[in-house]
Design an enzyme around this catalytic site. Structure first.
Site, PDB file in Angstrom:
ATOM      1  N   ASP A 110       0.825  -1.210   0.000  1.00 22.45           N
ATOM      2  CA  ASP A 110       0.000   0.000   0.000  1.00 22.45           C
ATOM      3  C   ASP A 110       0.858   1.259   0.000  1.00 22.45           C
ATOM      4  O   ASP A 110       1.954   1.274   0.571  1.00 22.45           O
ATOM      5  CB  ASP A 110      -0.908  -0.028   1.249  1.00 22.45           C
ATOM      6  CG  ASP A 110      -2.048   0.966   1.133  1.00 22.45           C
ATOM      7  OD1 ASP A 110      -2.300   1.478   0.025  1.00 22.45           O
ATOM      8  OD2 ASP A 110      -2.692   1.241   2.172  1.00 22.45           O
ATOM      9  N   LEU A 153      11.218 -20.752  -3.652  1.00 21.22           N
ATOM     10  CA  LEU A 153      10.188 -19.884  -3.075  1.00 21.22           C
ATOM     11  C   LEU A 153       8.974 -19.878  -3.997  1.00 21.22           C
ATOM     12  O   LEU A 153       9.123 -19.875  -5.221  1.00 21.22           O
ATOM     13  CB  LEU A 153      10.794 -18.472  -2.981  1.00 21.22           C
ATOM     14  CG  LEU A 153       9.938 -17.276  -2.640  1.00 21.22           C
ATOM     15  CD1 LEU A 153       9.469 -17.374  -1.192  1.00 21.22           C
ATOM     16  CD2 LEU A 153      10.757 -15.998  -2.798  1.00 21.22           C
ATOM     17  N   HIS A 183       2.808   3.090  -9.022  1.00 21.16           N
ATOM     18  CA  HIS A 183       2.740   1.636  -9.197  1.00 21.16           C
ATOM     19  C   HIS A 183       4.011   1.117  -9.879  1.00 21.16           C
ATOM     20  O   HIS A 183       4.561   0.080  -9.497  1.00 21.16           O
ATOM     21  CB  HIS A 183       1.506   1.243 -10.024  1.00 21.16           C
ATOM     22  CG  HIS A 183       0.208   1.637  -9.380  1.00 21.16           C
ATOM     23  ND1 HIS A 183      -0.066   1.370  -8.067  1.00 21.16           N
ATOM     24  CD2 HIS A 183      -0.888   2.295  -9.861  1.00 21.16           C
ATOM     25  CE1 HIS A 183      -1.279   1.842  -7.763  1.00 21.16           C
ATOM     26  NE2 HIS A 183      -1.780   2.409  -8.826  1.00 21.16           N
TER      27      HIS A 183
END
Ligand code: FPP
Length: 237
Positions: A16, A127, A33
């Site tokens: 955020d 991962l 972004h």
């Protein structure tokens, strides 16, 4: 001091603050972004180095469709570009990319880019990066309830046998462990429809930093904070 540092198996992040980061610099929201891609790379590097096995990123919520068209289009383009540009490095790092959320609402192009990165990284064992895209917890739970109800209506499932495992298995996250640590950047202290079922025993951490400023050191700080927490799962020590 001999106790080994506790590492969360699964870290989930609500990325955020991109819009605020851009506004503070007089830039367009989409530039915030775009500046949020490097922290994704940094988090992956830190997670792999720390031994975290699952990293979930809340990249686009079902509510985000309500943002201005220009911003939504820019985000879709950024997702496509990022998955293409990053795929070689993801493969090199042994990162397997998966997705949760409903992909049917995405354009054919976005769906095909996502399918390609999932396919090309499928062998990654270091991962698992789980992208929450067109995701919200309530819609995920509604879809899970529909699946369970259909199986029950078809006579495949006795309603009395439905338990927590049945629900877990019907969620988008069926294959993954619950998050141990949920991080939300930008100082906001809420979950915003993210992994509500799965967060039952997660530790929550809300650093003040805006997502574009999130670094490997910030990720390490989150892990250190987690290691200090006393997890009891409703039990006594
Ligand atoms: C929330 O910040 C962020 C988003 C809705 C988009 C997250 C996307 C990225 C970080 C792009 C890179 C991601 C990937 C997976 C390649 P906000 O816009 O709500 O910030 P604000 O609250 O300050 O307005």
């Amino acid at each position: 001091m001999s106790e080994q540092k506790r590492i969360p198996q699964h870290v989930a992040i609500i990325m955020d603050g991109n819009g605020r980061w851009a506004e503070l610099r007089g830039k367009e929201r989409y530039e915030g972004h775009a500046a949020g891609v490097e922290p994704v790379r940094a988090s992956l590097r830190a997670a792999a180095r720390q031994g975290v096995k699952y990293l979930t990123l809340y990249a686009f919520s079902t509510e985000n469709w309500g943002r201005p068209e220009k911003e939504v289009d820019a985000l879709m383009e950024l997702f496509c570009q990022s998955v293409v540009n990053e795929t070689p490095e993801l493969i090199r790092q042994g990162v397997r990319v998966r997705m949760i959320g409903e992909r049917s609402r995405f354009s054919e192009k976005v769906r095909s880019y996502l399918a390609q990165v999932e396919q090309r990284t499928a062998a990654g064992e270091t991962l698992t990066l789980i992208l929450a895209l067109n995701y919200s917890s309530r819609s995920e739970i509604v879809r899970a309830v529909r699946r369970i109800a259909s199986r029950s209506a078809a006579g495949e499932l006795d309603p009395e046998s439905i338990d927590e495992r049945t629900v877990c298995a019907a969620l988008d996250t069926a294959e993954y462990p619950d998050p141990d640590l949920i991080v939300r950047t930008s100082g906001e202290c809420r979950l915003s429809n993210f992994l509500l079922w799965q967060a039952s025993y997660a530790e929550l951490y809300f650093p003040d930093v805006l997502w574009p400023d999130f670094t490997e050191a910030e990720f390490d700080r989150a892990i250190e904070e987690y290691a200090r927490r006393d997890r009891r799962f409703g039990l006594v020590k």
